[in-house]
Write an enzyme that holds these catalytic residues in place. Structure first.
Site, PDB file in Angstrom:
ATOM      1  N   ARG A 189       0.834  -1.212   0.000  1.00  0.00           N
ATOM      2  CA  ARG A 189       0.000   0.000   0.000  1.00  0.00           C
ATOM      3  C   ARG A 189       0.872   1.267   0.000  1.00  0.00           C
ATOM      4  NH1 ARG A 189      -0.561   4.544   2.734  1.00  0.00           N
ATOM      5  NH2 ARG A 189      -0.001   3.436   4.629  1.00  0.00           N
ATOM      6  N   ASP A 190       1.519   1.559   1.103  1.00  0.00           N
ATOM      7  CA  ASP A 190       2.316   2.792   1.188  1.00  0.00           C
ATOM      8  C   ASP A 190       3.467   2.741   0.183  1.00  0.00           C
ATOM      9  OD1 ASP A 190       3.663   5.109   2.067  1.00  0.00           O
ATOM     10  OD2 ASP A 190       3.231   4.703   4.156  1.00  0.00           O
ATOM     11  N   HIS A 235       4.986   4.611  12.761  1.00  0.00           N
ATOM     12  CA  HIS A 235       5.029   4.562  11.283  1.00  0.00           C
ATOM     13  C   HIS A 235       5.992   5.675  10.868  1.00  0.00           C
ATOM     14  CE1 HIS A 235       2.795   4.230   7.259  1.00  0.00           C
ATOM     15  NE2 HIS A 235       3.524   5.323   7.118  1.00  0.00           N
ATOM     16  N   HIS A 251       8.676   7.365   8.326  1.00  0.00           N
ATOM     17  CA  HIS A 251       9.357   7.494   7.034  1.00  0.00           C
ATOM     18  C   HIS A 251      10.805   7.905   7.304  1.00  0.00           C
ATOM     19  CE1 HIS A 251       5.994   7.025   4.099  1.00  0.00           C
ATOM     20  NE2 HIS A 251       5.320   7.096   5.233  1.00  0.00           N
ATOM     21  N   CYS A 256       3.881   9.362   0.339  1.00  0.00           N
ATOM     22  CA  CYS A 256       2.491   9.740   0.119  1.00  0.00           C
ATOM     23  C   CYS A 256       2.446  10.756  -1.009  1.00  0.00           C
ATOM     24  CB  CYS A 256       1.911  10.334   1.403  1.00  0.00           C
ATOM     25  SG  CYS A 256       0.248  10.963   1.166  1.00  0.00           S
ATOM     26  N   ASN A 311       9.402   4.588   3.520  1.00  0.00           N
ATOM     27  CA  ASN A 311       9.249   4.170   4.912  1.00  0.00           C
ATOM     28  C   ASN A 311      10.560   3.546   5.366  1.00  0.00           C
ATOM     29  OD1 ASN A 311       6.424   3.844   3.631  1.00  0.00           O
ATOM     30  ND2 ASN A 311       6.022   3.770   5.807  1.00  0.00           N
TER      31      ASN A 311
HETATM   32  P1  HMG Z   1     -13.448  13.918  -2.531  1.00  0.00           P
HETATM   33  O1  HMG Z   1     -13.219  14.264  -3.943  1.00  0.00           O
HETATM   34  O2  HMG Z   1     -13.598  15.006  -1.530  1.00  0.00           O
HETATM   35  O3  HMG Z   1     -14.653  12.881  -2.386  1.00  0.00           O
HETATM   36  O4  HMG Z   1     -12.254  12.960  -2.066  1.00  0.00           O
HETATM   37  P2  HMG Z   1     -16.186  13.040  -2.660  1.00  0.00           P
HETATM   38  O5  HMG Z   1     -16.883  12.339  -1.537  1.00  0.00           O
HETATM   39  O6  HMG Z   1     -16.544  14.466  -2.945  1.00  0.00           O
HETATM   40  O7  HMG Z   1     -16.380  12.167  -3.990  1.00  0.00           O
HETATM   41  C1  HMG Z   1     -15.830  12.572  -5.234  1.00  0.00           C
HETATM   42  C2  HMG Z   1     -15.812  11.378  -6.173  1.00  0.00           C
HETATM   43  O8  HMG Z   1     -14.948  10.363  -5.668  1.00  0.00           O
HETATM   44  C3  HMG Z   1     -17.166  10.705  -6.343  1.00  0.00           C
HETATM   45  O9  HMG Z   1     -17.180  10.119  -7.635  1.00  0.00           O
HETATM   46  C4  HMG Z   1     -17.102   9.601  -5.322  1.00  0.00           C
HETATM   47  O10 HMG Z   1     -17.974   8.551  -5.604  1.00  0.00           O
HETATM   48  C5  HMG Z   1     -15.679   9.157  -5.438  1.00  0.00           C
HETATM   49  P3  HMG Z   1     -17.863  10.826  -8.881  1.00  0.00           P
HETATM   50  O11 HMG Z   1     -19.291  11.003  -8.442  1.00  0.00           O
HETATM   51  O12 HMG Z   1     -17.150  12.135  -9.056  1.00  0.00           O
HETATM   52  O13 HMG Z   1     -17.630   9.863  -9.995  1.00  0.00           O
HETATM   53  N1  HMG Z   1     -15.193   8.526  -4.200  1.00  0.00           N
HETATM   54  C6  HMG Z   1     -14.609   7.322  -4.140  1.00  0.00           C
HETATM   55  N2  HMG Z   1     -14.296   6.423  -5.086  1.00  0.00           N
HETATM   56  C7  HMG Z   1     -13.698   5.292  -4.674  1.00  0.00           C
HETATM   57  N3  HMG Z   1     -13.410   5.034  -3.376  1.00  0.00           N
HETATM   58  C8  HMG Z   1     -13.695   5.917  -2.419  1.00  0.00           C
HETATM   59  C9  HMG Z   1     -14.334   7.126  -2.792  1.00  0.00           C
HETATM   60  N4  HMG Z   1     -14.747   8.188  -2.077  1.00  0.00           N
HETATM   61  C10 HMG Z   1     -15.276   9.048  -2.968  1.00  0.00           C
HETATM   62  N5  HMG Z   1     -13.407   5.649  -1.135  1.00  0.00           N
HETATM   63  C11 HMG Z   1     -11.342  11.200  -0.737  1.00  0.00           C
HETATM   64  C12 HMG Z   1     -12.188  12.456  -0.741  1.00  0.00           C
HETATM   65  C13 HMG Z   1     -11.068  10.847   0.703  1.00  0.00           C
HETATM   66  C14 HMG Z   1     -12.131  10.083  -1.398  1.00  0.00           C
HETATM   67  C15 HMG Z   1     -10.040  11.491  -1.523  1.00  0.00           C
HETATM   68  O14 HMG Z   1      -9.442  12.637  -1.011  1.00  0.00           O
HETATM   69  C16 HMG Z   1      -9.069  10.357  -1.453  1.00  0.00           C
HETATM   70  O15 HMG Z   1      -9.307   9.280  -1.977  1.00  0.00           O
HETATM   71  N6  HMG Z   1      -7.911  10.553  -0.754  1.00  0.00           N
HETATM   72  C17 HMG Z   1      -6.956   9.495  -0.555  1.00  0.00           C
HETATM   73  C18 HMG Z   1      -5.589  10.029  -0.471  1.00  0.00           C
HETATM   74  C19 HMG Z   1      -4.647   8.896  -0.175  1.00  0.00           C
HETATM   75  O16 HMG Z   1      -4.932   7.736  -0.402  1.00  0.00           O
HETATM   76  N7  HMG Z   1      -3.445   9.235   0.329  1.00  0.00           N
HETATM   77  C20 HMG Z   1      -2.452   8.243   0.640  1.00  0.00           C
HETATM   78  C21 HMG Z   1      -2.792   7.415   1.832  1.00  0.00           C
HETATM   79  S1  HMG Z   1      -2.481   8.245   3.383  1.00  0.00           S
HETATM   80  C22 HMG Z   1      -0.792   7.984   3.656  1.00  0.00           C
HETATM   81  O17 HMG Z   1      -0.101   7.522   2.816  1.00  0.00           O
HETATM   82  C23 HMG Z   1      -0.250   8.280   5.012  1.00  0.00           C
HETATM   83  C24 HMG Z   1       0.040   7.003   5.817  1.00  0.00           C
HETATM   84  O18 HMG Z   1       0.968   6.168   5.166  1.00  0.00           O
HETATM   85  C25 HMG Z   1       0.601   7.399   7.179  1.00  0.00           C
HETATM   86  C26 HMG Z   1       1.721   8.424   7.015  1.00  0.00           C
HETATM   87  O19 HMG Z   1       2.790   8.087   6.513  1.00  0.00           O
HETATM   88  O20 HMG Z   1       1.445   9.539   7.390  1.00  0.00           O
HETATM   89  C27 HMG Z   1      -1.233   6.212   6.081  1.00  0.00           C
HETATM   90 MG    MG Z   2       3.107   6.463   5.216  1.00  0.00          MG
END
Ligand code: HMG
Ligand code: MG
Length: 306
Positions: free
Chosen positions: A17-18, A211, A213, A244, A253
């Site tokens: 994933r990450d 966690h 990095h 990210c 990481n």
């Molecule tokens: P948004 O655009 O505000 O969402 O995104 P929305 O609710 O307004 O929906 C917009 C569109 O997205 C709609 O589709 C929804 O159906 C669709 P449309 O009608 O336009 O066709 N949608 C989805 N589709 C699939 N799966 C879903 C979903 N939700 C809405 N779950 C949202 C908000 C949270 C979805 C967006 O910002 C997003 O997906 N962000 C993810 C970012 C991400 O994955 N970042 C990396 C992971 S975090 C990380 O790496 C940190 C970590 O490792 C710890 C660290 O190191 O800090 C964990």
């Molecule tokens: Mg991370």
């Protein structure tokens, strides 16, 4: 060995994933599946398989359903397969694949929350609450991760009180575990300890993970600092993959191989076979055409070759 350290540490392998969410190349589902199977063969008992986020935001995870279907036949009962879920839409998509754990991911930084999941910290808690409740109802574990717990690419240093606040809110809505994440790897041991201590006001240390990095090369030191506080679970990534897309400048990481080597050297068990882990890291690094970012893996490979 000092009695201050735990006898056993749990590794949560986050490379599928990450590790792969930040790669510019599209990684085929079959390669992700092979990585997961290699990791399990090396003794990994907890892993983040994928995330059920918007494919518009993170196209690299767009094969989430296909991947979960692909790994289903070989899934093992003694392995926890976790998935990240930002909202109910993600939960509904994930649930058909019976994940063992869902991970809700918030932030200690307001700006990073907006950039990463397009909402404020408080709004994110409102979105996570039904996810946590629905997971609990189905008997699925819930873990919360708090990004930017020591530093933020947009806001700079983060006050531990922010970590305390998000921990409190996540625990209130049902997170059973909390991960303290140094998303951009800027932390140093005392700062990381302070972030962890802030969380410990609201959750027992046995439920807290680190966690880290490794952007500034501090992740192993930060891991040791966390161990000294009694933390016994760490998210790590084979070959040091990771980052990210919404945290510019963040590199990998901490490498699982490096953490496992350090722990085993301290007499702390992990259940992981380091040699097999190195093979897993080599395979995915080769596929990605990138240097293996684990010092330990490179040392072991060099020794083998000489
Ligand atoms: P948004 O655009 O505000 O969402 O995104 P929305 O609710 O307004 O929906 C917009 C569109 O997205 C709609 O589709 C929804 O159906 C669709 P449309 O009608 O336009 O066709 N949608 C989805 N589709 C699939 N799966 C879903 C979903 N939700 C809405 N779950 C949202 C908000 C949270 C979805 C967006 O910002 C997003 O997906 N962000 C993810 C970012 C991400 O994955 N970042 C990396 C992971 S975090 C990380 O790496 C940190 C970590 O490792 C710890 C660290 O190191 O800090 C964990
Ligand atoms: Mg991370």
């Amino acid at each position: 060995m000092s009695n201050a350290y735990p006898d056993h540490v749990s590794i949560v392998e986050v490379s599928p994933r990450d590790g792969l969410q930040n790669e510019s190349a599209t990684v085929p589902t079959a390669v992700k599946q092979a990585l997961i199977e290699d990791l399990v063969a090396a003794g990994v008992k907890k892993l983040e398989a994928t995330s059920f986020v918007s494919p518009k935001w993170v196209p690299q995870m767009g094969d989430n359903s296909d991947l979960m279907s692909a790994i289903a036949p070989a899934r093992r009962e003694d392995v926890i397969y976790s998935v990240l879920v930002p909202n109910m839409r993600g939960f509904d998509n994930a649930i058909v694949h019976h994940p063992d754990e869902v991970v809700i991911f918030g932030s200690a930084s307001e700006t990073f929350s907006q950039k990463n999941i397009n909402c404020s910290i408080d709004e994110s808690i409102e979105r996570f609450a039904p996810v946590a409740a629905a997971a609990k109802e189905k008997g699925i574990r819930v873990r919360g991760v708090i990004s930017c717990a020591v530093g933020c690419p947009y806001e700079g240093e983060i006050d531990p009180s922010q970590v305390a606040y998000v921990t409190k809110r996540m625990v209130e809505i049902g997170a059973e575990k909390i991960g303290i994440a140094d998303t951009i790897g800027v932390g140093t041991p005392i700062k990381v300890k302070n972030a962890l201590l802030a969380a410990l006001d609201y959750i027992d240390v046995s439920k807290v993970s680190g966690h880290f990095h490794d952007t500034y090369g501090q992740a192993l030191s930060n891991t040791l600092a966390a161990l000294e506080l009694g933390v016994s679970e760490f998210d790590t990534s084979v070959a040091g993959l990771g980052g990210c897309p919404y945290a510019k400048g963040a590199t990998g990481n901490v490498a699982t191989e490096d953490v496992v080597y350090m722990l085993h050297g301290m007499g702390i068990s992990t259940g992981i076979d380091l040699e097999k882990l190195v093979v897993a890291g080599e395979r995915i690094s080769e596929f990605l055409g990138r240097r293996n970012d684990s010092n330990v893996a490179r040392a072991i490979i060099n020794k083998r070759q000489s």
